[in-house]
Design a protein around this motif. Structure first.
Motif, PDB file in Angstrom:
ATOM      1  N   GLU A   7     115.481  48.007  26.512  1.00  0.00           N
ATOM      2  CA  GLU A   7     115.223  47.023  25.922  1.00  0.00           C
ATOM      3  C   GLU A   7     116.318  46.345  25.293  1.00  0.00           C
ATOM      4  OE1 GLU A   7     112.338  44.993  24.918  1.00  0.00           O
ATOM      5  OE2 GLU A   7     111.304  46.071  26.564  1.00  0.00           O
ATOM      6  N   LYS A   9     117.786  42.965  23.045  1.00  0.00           N
ATOM      7  CA  LYS A   9     117.391  41.561  22.548  1.00  0.00           C
ATOM      8  C   LYS A   9     117.959  40.453  23.248  1.00  0.00           C
ATOM      9  CE  LYS A   9     117.029  38.733  18.309  1.00  0.00           C
ATOM     10  NZ  LYS A   9     117.983  38.497  17.194  1.00  0.00           N
ATOM     11  N   LEU A  39     108.724  37.263  24.869  1.00  0.00           N
ATOM     12  CA  LEU A  39     107.615  37.929  23.918  1.00  0.00           C
ATOM     13  C   LEU A  39     107.756  37.335  22.508  1.00  0.00           C
ATOM     14  CD1 LEU A  39     108.088  41.354  25.286  1.00  0.00           C
ATOM     15  CD2 LEU A  39     106.304  39.776  25.739  1.00  0.00           C
ATOM     16  N   HIS A  41     110.554  37.223  19.083  1.00  0.00           N
ATOM     17  CA  HIS A  41     110.924  38.238  17.916  1.00  0.00           C
ATOM     18  C   HIS A  41     110.980  37.665  16.493  1.00  0.00           C
ATOM     19  CE1 HIS A  41     114.854  35.974  18.028  1.00  0.00           C
ATOM     20  NE2 HIS A  41     114.312  35.796  19.269  1.00  0.00           N
ATOM     21  N   MET A  45     111.345  41.518  12.533  1.00  0.00           N
ATOM     22  CA  MET A  45     110.489  42.492  13.308  1.00  0.00           C
ATOM     23  C   MET A  45     111.200  42.683  14.778  1.00  0.00           C
ATOM     24  SD  MET A  45     106.528  41.520  12.397  1.00  0.00           S
ATOM     25  CE  MET A  45     106.122  42.843  13.316  1.00  0.00           C
ATOM     26  N   THR A  46     112.453  42.172  15.053  1.00  0.00           N
ATOM     27  CA  THR A  46     112.839  42.612  16.354  1.00  0.00           C
ATOM     28  C   THR A  46     112.902  44.017  16.629  1.00  0.00           C
ATOM     29  OG1 THR A  46     114.298  40.692  16.243  1.00  0.00           O
ATOM     30  CG2 THR A  46     114.919  42.353  17.687  1.00  0.00           C
ATOM     31  N   SER A  48     110.892  46.717  15.580  1.00  0.00           N
ATOM     32  CA  SER A  48     109.792  46.943  15.668  1.00  0.00           C
ATOM     33  C   SER A  48     109.083  46.547  16.994  1.00  0.00           C
ATOM     34  CB  SER A  48     108.757  46.513  14.652  1.00  0.00           C
ATOM     35  OG  SER A  48     109.351  46.960  13.254  1.00  0.00           O
ATOM     36  N   ARG A  49     109.390  45.246  17.180  1.00  0.00           N
ATOM     37  CA  ARG A  49     108.738  44.852  18.762  1.00  0.00           C
ATOM     38  C   ARG A  49     109.391  45.542  19.756  1.00  0.00           C
ATOM     39  NH1 ARG A  49     110.056  43.295  23.297  1.00  0.00           N
ATOM     40  NH2 ARG A  49     111.649  42.152  22.702  1.00  0.00           N
ATOM     41  N   GLN A  50     110.650  45.713  19.636  1.00  0.00           N
ATOM     42  CA  GLN A  50     111.445  46.540  20.791  1.00  0.00           C
ATOM     43  C   GLN A  50     111.153  48.082  21.217  1.00  0.00           C
ATOM     44  OE1 GLN A  50     115.521  45.087  19.743  1.00  0.00           O
ATOM     45  NE2 GLN A  50     115.734  44.628  21.886  1.00  0.00           N
ATOM     46  N   THR A  52     108.131  49.295  20.203  1.00  0.00           N
ATOM     47  CA  THR A  52     106.696  49.176  20.578  1.00  0.00           C
ATOM     48  C   THR A  52     106.773  49.003  21.865  1.00  0.00           C
ATOM     49  OG1 THR A  52     105.863  48.711  18.437  1.00  0.00           O
ATOM     50  CG2 THR A  52     104.458  48.437  20.185  1.00  0.00           C
ATOM     51  N   THR A  53     107.498  48.106  22.355  1.00  0.00           N
ATOM     52  CA  THR A  53     107.451  47.790  23.682  1.00  0.00           C
ATOM     53  C   THR A  53     108.119  48.995  24.677  1.00  0.00           C
ATOM     54  OG1 THR A  53     107.493  45.255  23.321  1.00  0.00           O
ATOM     55  CG2 THR A  53     108.180  45.988  25.526  1.00  0.00           C
TER      56      THR A  53
END
Length: 85
Positions: A7, A9, A39, A41, A45-46, A48-50, A52-53
Motif C-alpha cells: 500500500e 500513498k 479511495l 486519504h 487519516m492516511t 489508518s486508511r492504508q 485497514t486496506t
C-alpha cells in the motif's frame, strides 16, 4: 518477492508511477483496491486508511506479508511491514 501486498500513498499519480518504476515494484501487488486518488486519504487519516486496506486485502486474499508506506511532508516518509498470522 517476499511481499504479498503493498500500500503506497499515491496522492499524486506521477509520484506513484515514478516510485513504482524506480523500485521495480510488481504493480499487481501495489494498491490492489485503489490508491489515494481512487479511495481518498482524509487529512490525518492516511495511515489508518492504508493499514485497514492492507490488512483487509491480506485477509481476503489469504496472504501474510504486506508493506505500507506514505509521505509525511517536507521530504520525509514512513513505512511499516505487517504480517498476518
Amino acid at each position: 518477492d517476499d511481499i504479498d501486498v503493498l500500500e503506497i500513498k499515491g496522492a499524486w499519480g506521477s509520484q506513484y508511477i515514478y516510485c513504482a518504476d524506480k523500485l521495480g515494484l510488481d504493480l499487481k501487488k501495489v494498491n490492489k483496491r485503489g490508491g489515494a486518488i481512487a479511495l481518498g486519504h482524509p487529512l490525518g487519516m492516511t495511515g489508518s486508511r492504508q493499514i485497514t486496506t492492507l490488512l483487509n486485502t491480506l485477509r481476503d486474499e489469504d496472504q501474510s506479508l504486506g508493506v505500507v508506506s506514505m509521505c509525511v511532508g517536507s521530504g520525509m516518509g514512513a513505512a511499516a511491514v505487517l504480517r498476518r498470522e
